[in-house]
Scaffold this motif. Structure first.
Motif, PDB file in Angstrom:
ATOM      1  N   ALA A  96       0.131   7.625 -16.676  1.00 56.61           N
ATOM      2  CA  ALA A  96       0.315   6.192 -16.415  1.00 56.61           C
ATOM      3  C   ALA A  96      -0.818   5.371 -17.020  1.00 56.61           C
ATOM      4  CB  ALA A  96       0.411   5.948 -14.908  1.00 56.61           C
ATOM      5  N   LYS A  97      -2.052   5.879 -16.896  1.00 57.98           N
ATOM      6  CA  LYS A  97      -3.204   5.162 -17.446  1.00 57.98           C
ATOM      7  C   LYS A  97      -3.169   5.158 -18.974  1.00 57.98           C
ATOM      8  CE  LYS A  97      -6.299   6.065 -13.536  1.00 57.98           C
ATOM      9  NZ  LYS A  97      -7.506   6.791 -13.069  1.00 57.98           N
ATOM     10  N   MET A  98      -2.650   6.236 -19.555  1.00 58.32           N
ATOM     11  CA  MET A  98      -2.578   6.329 -21.011  1.00 58.32           C
ATOM     12  C   MET A  98      -1.554   5.383 -21.606  1.00 58.32           C
ATOM     13  SD  MET A  98      -2.879  10.442 -21.727  1.00 58.32           S
ATOM     14  CE  MET A  98      -2.825  10.274 -23.515  1.00 58.32           C
ATOM     15  N   VAL A  99      -0.435   5.184 -20.903  1.00 62.83           N
ATOM     16  CA  VAL A  99       0.671   4.409 -21.481  1.00 62.83           C
ATOM     17  C   VAL A  99       0.765   2.983 -20.956  1.00 62.83           C
ATOM     18  CG1 VAL A  99       1.957   6.540 -21.832  1.00 62.83           C
ATOM     19  CG2 VAL A  99       2.407   5.167 -19.792  1.00 62.83           C
ATOM     20  N   GLY A 100      -0.122   2.607 -20.022  1.00 65.86           N
ATOM     21  CA  GLY A 100      -0.111   1.240 -19.508  1.00 65.86           C
ATOM     22  C   GLY A 100       1.091   0.933 -18.638  1.00 65.86           C
ATOM     23  N   ALA A 101       1.481   1.898 -17.776  1.00 64.23           N
ATOM     24  CA  ALA A 101       2.615   1.698 -16.868  1.00 64.23           C
ATOM     25  C   ALA A 101       2.221   2.221 -15.489  1.00 64.23           C
ATOM     26  CB  ALA A 101       3.856   2.436 -17.383  1.00 64.23           C
ATOM     27  N   SER A 102       3.045   1.930 -14.482  1.00 60.02           N
ATOM     28  CA  SER A 102       2.754   2.408 -13.138  1.00 60.02           C
ATOM     29  C   SER A 102       3.060   3.896 -13.016  1.00 60.02           C
ATOM     30  CB  SER A 102       3.585   1.632 -12.109  1.00 60.02           C
ATOM     31  OG  SER A 102       4.954   1.962 -12.243  1.00 60.02           O
ATOM     32  N   ARG A 103       2.451   4.550 -12.028  1.00 57.65           N
ATOM     33  CA  ARG A 103       2.692   5.974 -11.792  1.00 57.65           C
ATOM     34  C   ARG A 103       4.160   6.202 -11.435  1.00 57.65           C
ATOM     35  NH1 ARG A 103       3.087   9.893  -8.085  1.00 57.65           N
ATOM     36  NH2 ARG A 103       1.901  11.834  -8.357  1.00 57.65           N
ATOM     37  N   GLU A 104       4.726   5.266 -10.667  1.00 59.72           N
ATOM     38  CA  GLU A 104       6.129   5.389 -10.253  1.00 59.72           C
ATOM     39  C   GLU A 104       7.061   5.320 -11.460  1.00 59.72           C
ATOM     40  OE1 GLU A 104       3.901   3.322  -8.922  1.00 59.72           O
ATOM     41  OE2 GLU A 104       3.579   4.417  -7.044  1.00 59.72           O
ATOM     42  N   MET A 105       6.769   4.407 -12.394  1.00 58.74           N
ATOM     43  CA  MET A 105       7.582   4.274 -13.598  1.00 58.74           C
ATOM     44  C   MET A 105       7.504   5.544 -14.443  1.00 58.74           C
ATOM     45  SD  MET A 105       9.595   2.759 -15.686  1.00 58.74           S
ATOM     46  CE  MET A 105       9.679   0.998 -15.326  1.00 58.74           C
ATOM     47  N   VAL A 106       6.298   6.084 -14.595  1.00 55.06           N
ATOM     48  CA  VAL A 106       6.118   7.301 -15.377  1.00 55.06           C
ATOM     49  C   VAL A 106       6.864   8.465 -14.739  1.00 55.06           C
ATOM     50  CG1 VAL A 106       4.425   9.057 -16.079  1.00 55.06           C
ATOM     51  CG2 VAL A 106       3.949   6.632 -16.461  1.00 55.06           C
ATOM     52  N   SER A 107       6.828   8.573 -13.418  1.00 48.34           N
ATOM     53  CA  SER A 107       7.539   9.646 -12.724  1.00 48.34           C
ATOM     54  C   SER A 107       9.039   9.546 -12.972  1.00 48.34           C
ATOM     55  CB  SER A 107       7.246   9.594 -11.220  1.00 48.34           C
ATOM     56  OG  SER A 107       5.882   9.879 -10.961  1.00 48.34           O
ATOM     57  N   ARG A 108       9.576   8.326 -12.945  1.00 49.35           N
ATOM     58  CA  ARG A 108      11.004   8.138 -13.196  1.00 49.35           C
ATOM     59  C   ARG A 108      11.365   8.516 -14.632  1.00 49.35           C
ATOM     60  NH1 ARG A 108      10.365   3.331 -10.073  1.00 49.35           N
ATOM     61  NH2 ARG A 108      10.345   2.027 -11.941  1.00 49.35           N
ATOM     62  N   VAL A 109      10.506   8.118 -15.573  1.00 51.25           N
ATOM     63  CA  VAL A 109      10.747   8.439 -16.980  1.00 51.25           C
ATOM     64  C   VAL A 109      10.695   9.950 -17.197  1.00 51.25           C
ATOM     65  CG1 VAL A 109       9.801   8.251 -19.318  1.00 51.25           C
ATOM     66  CG2 VAL A 109       9.949   6.218 -17.879  1.00 51.25           C
ATOM     67  N   MET A 110       9.711  10.620 -16.595  1.00 50.83           N
ATOM     68  CA  MET A 110       9.593  12.074 -16.740  1.00 50.83           C
ATOM     69  C   MET A 110      10.826  12.779 -16.180  1.00 50.83           C
ATOM     70  SD  MET A 110       6.733  13.148 -18.237  1.00 50.83           S
ATOM     71  CE  MET A 110       6.282  14.729 -17.523  1.00 50.83           C
ATOM     72  N   LYS A 111      11.306  12.319 -15.024  1.00 50.04           N
ATOM     73  CA  LYS A 111      12.504  12.916 -14.412  1.00 50.04           C
ATOM     74  C   LYS A 111      13.712  12.729 -15.327  1.00 50.04           C
ATOM     75  CE  LYS A 111      15.003  14.545 -10.907  1.00 50.04           C
ATOM     76  NZ  LYS A 111      16.361  14.366 -11.413  1.00 50.04           N
ATOM     77  N   ASP A 112      13.842  11.541 -15.907  1.00 52.84           N
ATOM     78  CA  ASP A 112      14.965  11.260 -16.801  1.00 52.84           C
ATOM     79  C   ASP A 112      14.871  12.089 -18.079  1.00 52.84           C
ATOM     80  OD1 ASP A 112      17.359   9.890 -17.441  1.00 52.84           O
ATOM     81  OD2 ASP A 112      16.249   8.515 -18.727  1.00 52.84           O
ATOM     82  N   LEU A 113      13.655  12.236 -18.613  1.00 53.30           N
ATOM     83  CA  LEU A 113      13.478  13.048 -19.824  1.00 53.30           C
ATOM     84  C   LEU A 113      13.865  14.503 -19.561  1.00 53.30           C
ATOM     85  CD1 LEU A 113      10.056  11.725 -21.234  1.00 53.30           C
ATOM     86  CD2 LEU A 113      12.345  11.277 -22.139  1.00 53.30           C
ATOM     87  N   GLU A 114      13.545  14.987 -18.356  1.00 54.78           N
ATOM     88  CA  GLU A 114      13.908  16.358 -18.000  1.00 54.78           C
ATOM     89  C   GLU A 114      15.422  16.493 -17.835  1.00 54.78           C
ATOM     90  OE1 GLU A 114      12.325  19.919 -15.046  1.00 54.78           O
ATOM     91  OE2 GLU A 114      11.725  17.836 -14.671  1.00 54.78           O
ATOM     92  N   ASP A 115      16.037  15.517 -17.170  1.00 55.85           N
ATOM     93  CA  ASP A 115      17.492  15.551 -16.964  1.00 55.85           C
ATOM     94  C   ASP A 115      18.242  15.512 -18.287  1.00 55.85           C
ATOM     95  OD1 ASP A 115      17.083  15.623 -14.252  1.00 55.85           O
ATOM     96  OD2 ASP A 115      17.468  13.492 -13.920  1.00 55.85           O
ATOM     97  N   ARG A 116      17.690  14.801 -19.269  1.00 57.70           N
ATOM     98  CA  ARG A 116      18.359  14.633 -20.561  1.00 57.70           C
ATOM     99  C   ARG A 116      17.980  15.720 -21.565  1.00 57.70           C
ATOM    100  NH1 ARG A 116      16.680   8.621 -21.876  1.00 57.70           N
ATOM    101  NH2 ARG A 116      17.730   9.077 -23.865  1.00 57.70           N
ATOM    102  N   GLY A 117      17.163  16.668 -21.148  1.00 57.11           N
ATOM    103  CA  GLY A 117      16.855  17.806 -22.000  1.00 57.11           C
ATOM    104  C   GLY A 117      15.768  17.592 -23.029  1.00 57.11           C
ATOM    105  N   PHE A 118      14.970  16.533 -22.869  1.00 63.89           N
ATOM    106  CA  PHE A 118      13.872  16.302 -23.805  1.00 63.89           C
ATOM    107  C   PHE A 118      12.673  17.184 -23.470  1.00 63.89           C
ATOM    108  CE2 PHE A 118      16.196  12.314 -24.390  1.00 63.89           C
ATOM    109  CZ  PHE A 118      16.155  12.175 -25.768  1.00 63.89           C
ATOM    110  N   ILE A 119      12.493  17.465 -22.173  1.00 60.52           N
ATOM    111  CA  ILE A 119      11.396  18.315 -21.722  1.00 60.52           C
ATOM    112  C   ILE A 119      11.942  19.325 -20.723  1.00 60.52           C
ATOM    113  CG2 ILE A 119       9.635  16.546 -22.102  1.00 60.52           C
ATOM    114  CD1 ILE A 119       9.662  15.947 -19.134  1.00 60.52           C
ATOM    115  N   GLU A 120      11.202  20.425 -20.536  1.00 61.13           N
ATOM    116  CA  GLU A 120      11.685  21.467 -19.626  1.00 61.13           C
ATOM    117  C   GLU A 120      10.498  22.155 -18.959  1.00 61.13           C
ATOM    118  OE1 GLU A 120      13.602  25.794 -20.330  1.00 61.13           O
ATOM    119  OE2 GLU A 120      14.764  24.118 -21.185  1.00 61.13           O
TER     120      GLU A 120
END
Length: 231
Positions: free
Chosen positions: A190-214
């Motif tokens: 979150a500190k690296m990308v200039g966003a909230s921790r909650e926003m980053v957590s949502r993005v990470m969950k979505d990236l995992e659901d969409r198969g970008f990360i595992e």
């Protein structure tokens, strides 16, 4: 158009540029003998993003803007250059392509110094000073990429770029999957990308659901090759 100037005026011009203020008399003479004067029209590119430099360019008159753009054509202005400022030094030092384009905002006169003469004013390539110089250029390039990311990418692109950075991947030069060993802190991301921790957590969950990360059984994070398409 390119034209040479007299030796006297070359030396006078060199001495007026702060970059050359610490040169010895012999170094100043070498530079003065090597530089040529060039004029750029309004809107003309002095250097271009993605291309390597073969010369150092110092502004004498006029004004130029430093811009970078992404694959979608979005553009951000990183700096405005004025007389005494210079461009091309990072590419000359580390032999990497320019991280941005420099465009003349008005008719602009410059001094152009070739790579060979520029190199003769640098510390010896085997010295500690030269190693520090390379390190500083590397940090400047990283800073430019951070600014570009914050200005041009959405949160998904910034998170993807930060993950690839954690994995030690150069997104512009490497292909294939990558792995991050150890836990990735959402707070650090979150500190690296200039966003909230909650926003980053949502993005990470979505990236995992969409198969970008595992997430792997050993706790490491696998970054799929197509994650780069978000950067």
């Amino acid at each position: 158009m390119t034209s040479s100037v007299t030796m006297i005026s070359r030396l006078e011009l060199i001495r007026r540029v702060s970059l050359f203020s610490m040169l010895t008399t012999s170094q100043a003479s070498l530079v003065a003998d090597a530089v040529v004067k060039r004029r750029f029209k309004k809107g003309e590119a002095i250097v271009e993003q993605g291309k390597k430099s073969s010369a150092l360019t110092i502004l004498l008159t006029g004004r130029a803007r430093v811009v970078c753009s992404n694959v979608r054509g979005r553009e951000v202005i990183l700096a405005i250059l004025r007389p005494g400022d210079y461009v091309g030094e990072m590419s000359l030092i580390d032999q990497e392509p320019h991280s941005a384009t420099v465009l003349a905002e008005v008719q602009t006169d410059v001094l152009v110094l070739g790579h060979k003469e520029f190199a003769e004013c640098l510390p010896d390539s085997g010295s500690m000073a030269y190693a520090v110089l390379i390190g500083l250029v590397h940090r400047l390039r990283q800073a430019d990429r951070k600014i570009e990311s914050l200005a041009l990418m959405d949160v998904y692109g910034r998170v993807a770029g930060a993950l690839l950075e954690f994995a030690g991947v150069n997104t512009r030069a490497q292909e294939g999957s990558a792995v991050i060993r150890g836990k990735v802190s959402r707070q650090d991301l979150a500190k690296m990308v200039g966003a909230s921790r909650e926003m980053v957590s949502r993005v990470m969950k979505d990236l995992e659901d969409r198969g970008f990360i595992e997430m792997q059984e050993d706790g490491s994070l696998l970054l799929k090759d197509h994650l780069r398409t978000l950067v």
